[in-house]
Enzyme design. Structure first.
Site, PDB file in Angstrom:
ATOM      1  N   TYR A 178       0.847  -1.203   0.000  1.00 46.53           N
ATOM      2  CA  TYR A 178       0.000   0.000   0.000  1.00 46.53           C
ATOM      3  C   TYR A 178       0.884   1.256   0.000  1.00 46.53           C
ATOM      4  CZ  TYR A 178      -3.176   3.683   1.235  1.00 46.53           C
ATOM      5  OH  TYR A 178      -3.857   4.872   1.216  1.00 46.53           O
ATOM      6  N   ARG A 225       1.710   8.653  12.687  1.00 45.36           N
ATOM      7  CA  ARG A 225       1.296   9.927  13.310  1.00 45.36           C
ATOM      8  C   ARG A 225      -0.229  10.119  13.265  1.00 45.36           C
ATOM      9  NH1 ARG A 225       2.458  14.733   9.602  1.00 45.36           N
ATOM     10  NH2 ARG A 225       0.652  13.693   8.675  1.00 45.36           N
ATOM     11  N   ARG A 235     -10.779   4.792   8.816  1.00 43.95           N
ATOM     12  CA  ARG A 235      -9.768   4.290   7.870  1.00 43.95           C
ATOM     13  C   ARG A 235      -8.628   3.767   8.723  1.00 43.95           C
ATOM     14  NH1 ARG A 235      -8.738   9.715   4.684  1.00 43.95           N
ATOM     15  NH2 ARG A 235      -8.235  10.174   6.827  1.00 43.95           N
ATOM     16  N   PHE A 295      15.067  19.629  -1.669  1.00 48.27           N
ATOM     17  CA  PHE A 295      13.687  19.184  -1.886  1.00 48.27           C
ATOM     18  C   PHE A 295      13.488  17.751  -1.367  1.00 48.27           C
ATOM     19  CE2 PHE A 295      10.887  16.950  -5.026  1.00 48.27           C
ATOM     20  CZ  PHE A 295       9.680  17.432  -4.531  1.00 48.27           C
TER      21      PHE A 295
HETATM   22  C1  D3A Z   1       8.854  10.126  -1.832  1.00 46.37           C
HETATM   23  O1  D3A Z   1       8.528  11.310  -2.337  1.00 46.37           O
HETATM   24  C2  D3A Z   1       9.332  12.427  -2.230  1.00 46.37           C
HETATM   25  C3  D3A Z   1      10.657  12.445  -2.750  1.00 46.37           C
HETATM   26  O2  D3A Z   1      11.115  11.274  -3.305  1.00 46.37           O
HETATM   27  C4  D3A Z   1      12.344  11.227  -3.994  1.00 46.37           C
HETATM   28  C5  D3A Z   1      11.393  13.624  -2.720  1.00 46.37           C
HETATM   29  C6  D3A Z   1      10.835  14.780  -2.176  1.00 46.37           C
HETATM   30  C7  D3A Z   1       9.528  14.762  -1.634  1.00 46.37           C
HETATM   31  C8  D3A Z   1       8.787  13.597  -1.680  1.00 46.37           C
HETATM   32  C9  D3A Z   1       7.385  13.547  -1.104  1.00 46.37           C
HETATM   33  C10 D3A Z   1       6.258  13.817  -2.057  1.00 46.37           C
HETATM   34  O3  D3A Z   1       7.326  14.369   0.045  1.00 46.37           O
HETATM   35  C11 D3A Z   1       6.045  14.561   0.669  1.00 46.37           C
HETATM   36  C12 D3A Z   1       5.256  13.285   0.735  1.00 46.37           C
HETATM   37  C13 D3A Z   1       4.911  12.496   1.782  1.00 46.37           C
HETATM   38  C14 D3A Z   1       4.141  11.463   1.272  1.00 46.37           C
HETATM   39  C15 D3A Z   1       4.056  11.645  -0.116  1.00 46.37           C
HETATM   40  N1  D3A Z   1       4.739  12.775  -0.417  1.00 46.37           N
HETATM   41  C16 D3A Z   1       4.955  13.369  -1.682  1.00 46.37           C
HETATM   42  C17 D3A Z   1       3.886  13.583  -2.570  1.00 46.37           C
HETATM   43  C18 D3A Z   1       4.088  14.255  -3.779  1.00 46.37           C
HETATM   44  C19 D3A Z   1       5.370  14.722  -4.097  1.00 46.37           C
HETATM   45  C20 D3A Z   1       6.451  14.522  -3.217  1.00 46.37           C
HETATM   46 CL1  D3A Z   1       5.607  15.562  -5.552  1.00 46.37          CL
HETATM   47  C21 D3A Z   1       6.318  15.220   1.987  1.00 46.37           C
HETATM   48  C22 D3A Z   1       5.202  16.125   2.452  1.00 46.37           C
HETATM   49  O4  D3A Z   1       4.159  16.204   1.847  1.00 46.37           O
HETATM   50  N2  D3A Z   1       5.422  16.858   3.566  1.00 46.37           N
HETATM   51  C23 D3A Z   1       4.355  17.692   4.115  1.00 46.37           C
HETATM   52  C24 D3A Z   1       4.878  19.002   4.562  1.00 46.37           C
HETATM   53  C25 D3A Z   1       6.131  18.809   5.441  1.00 46.37           C
HETATM   54  C26 D3A Z   1       7.207  18.114   4.657  1.00 46.37           C
HETATM   55  C27 D3A Z   1       6.690  16.801   4.311  1.00 46.37           C
HETATM   56  C28 D3A Z   1       6.621  20.135   5.959  1.00 46.37           C
HETATM   57  C29 D3A Z   1       5.840  20.499   7.212  1.00 46.37           C
HETATM   58  O5  D3A Z   1       5.528  21.658   7.354  1.00 46.37           O
HETATM   59  O6  D3A Z   1       5.554  19.619   8.040  1.00 46.37           O
END
Ligand code: D3A
Length: 382
Positions: A178, A225, A235, A295
């Site tokens: 998943y 979390r 869920r 990033f």
């Molecule tokens: C694995 O995906 C990546 C990545 O892979 C190489 C590199 C950079 C970022 C991501 C990934 C991501 O980061 C966010 C995430 C968590 C679960 C899925 N994703 C995701 C979705 C879509 C993209 C990239 Cl394009 C991390 C994220 O969303 N956050 C939320 C805000 C946080 C940082 C982490 C900052 C905060 O204020 O808490």
């Protein structure tokens, strides 16, 4: 803003970063008006940028520091995936229609007339889908290489989400699968985008194993979390193979947050997530471009900081436990390097060990994990 500053009061660099980021937000990046009001005023690209800041404020700041061409591709990728996620999360959506839509969403992402009304449990998400035609047009302006990656990942993710809409996460294998669909594939897609941009080596896109671990570490952290929030929205993503060792029902933990069995389960979930961190170190070492590095690294540092707060913490079962916003602001504003990232990993690995009684199985597992991590940090594999 005041409570956020108060929480960072003992960390002056975080206070400075929070103030700077707020000021920057007011002047340049974050539109104040609701997204619905911006629709008629903005062109497709500007609407997508505004939507990005609305659906993920701090993460948008991290995306915006990427070079122009890659920034646009990542912005579209993020919005397409957010739209898919919104459909998956909408509990009012009739199941059969939902499955069809998830499996065909990659096709709609190429249809300039496609929009969806009244989907999503959040105003900004609903507006994003109501004006999805704007995302499609921005998508069509991207280079072929980027478009192919976005369509392929959306197709695989939508099908994976549809599979899991019909079955529960029971085993640890299900849990990994998943998380692969909803986040591991994001890592794979982003690595492909980085390689396609020419900013990173073509070899990066071959490392699907490491890219997948990048996503699994982030997603598992979110799932741990969000225990409380998810339980109350009916869920659950915690695998029964783990929680079933400690309780007959997942809701036991929220009713008995201080019970040693509840905390032992939580800690096993955290330990399971931490197993992905050595791969994260290997992945981050492969990155060459500074802004791509930031990033990729910032969410990983936020994730390990989150796990350190959640670990052995009964509050995880009764509400949402969060890291200080000041840490995110500091990571976003100051040039995060590989060395600093590895220092954060080491610092938090010591927190887990400190929070665990010695002479327990968990302490032994954590010590072995920390030793592997430290070997990776000190002696990178060639
Ligand atoms: C694995 O995906 C990546 C990545 O892979 C190489 C590199 C950079 C970022 C991501 C990934 C991501 O980061 C966010 C995430 C968590 C679960 C899925 N994703 C995701 C979705 C879509 C993209 C990239 Cl394009 C991390 C994220 O969303 N956050 C939320 C805000 C946080 C940082 C982490 C900052 C905060 O204020 O808490």
């Amino acid at each position: 803003m005041i409570p956020t500053l108060y929480k960072s009061a003992l960390h002056p660099r975080e206070v400075r970063a929070l103030l700077k980021l707020t000021l920057k937000g007011q002047q340049f990046t974050i539109p104040k008006e609701p997204l619905a009001q911006l629709v008629s005023k903005l062109d497709d690209q500007a609407f997508c940028c505004a939507a990005l800041t609305k659906v993920s404020r701090s993460f948008a700041a991290v995306i915006q520091q990427l070079p122009e061409d890659l920034k646009n591709a990542v912005c579209v990728f993020y919005l397409v995936l957010r739209a898919l996620d919104t459909i998956e999360d909408d509990m009012q959506f009739p199941q059969e229609e939902k499955l069809k839509l998830l499996r065909s969403f990659h096709i709609h992402t190429q249809d300039e007339n496609f929009t969806l009304q009244n989907v999503g449990d959040h105003e900004d998400y609903r507006i994003l889908l109501e004006h999805y035609d704007k995302v499609v047009r921005f998508f069509k302006s991207l280079d072929d290489h980027y478009r192919e990656v976005i369509v392929e990942i959306t197709k695989k993710m939508g099908n994976g989400m549809a599979d899991f809409a019909e079955k529960k996460v029971v085993t640890v294998k299900d849990y990994d699968l998943y998380c692969h669909y909803v986040a591991g594939l994001v890592g794979v897609g982003l690595s492909d985008l980085f390689s396609a941009s020419g900013l990173e080596s073509p070899d990066l896109k071959e490392r699907h194993d490491l890219s997948n671990s990048m996503g699994l570490f982030l997603q598992k952290t979110n799932i741990i979390r969000d225990y409380h929030e998810d339980l109350f929205s009916d869920r659950t993503f915690w695998p029964e193979e783990i929680w079933g060792k400690y309780a007959d029902d997942l809701s036991y933990f929220t009713k008995n947050p201080h019970d040693p069995k509840s905390l032992a389960c939580l800690n096993e979930m955290v330990m399971n997530a931490l197993t992905h961190l050595p791969d994260v170190v290997d992945y981050l070492r492969l990155l060459k471009n500074k802004s791509v590095f930031r990033f990729a690294a910032i969410p990983q540092v936020m994730a390990i900081a989150t796990l350190a707060v959640v670990f052995n913490n009964p509050k995880t079962f009764t509400g949402v436990v969060k890291v200080r916003k000041g840490l995110a602001a500091r990571l976003i504003l100051y040039d995060l390097s590989l060395e600093e990232t590895l220092k954060y990993f080491k610092k938090y690995s010591r927190v887990f060990l400190r929070k665990t009684p010695k002479n327990t199985d968990l302490h032994k597992q954590l010590s072995e994990w920390a030793a592997t991590l430290n070997r990776k940090i000190e002696m990178p594999e060639k």
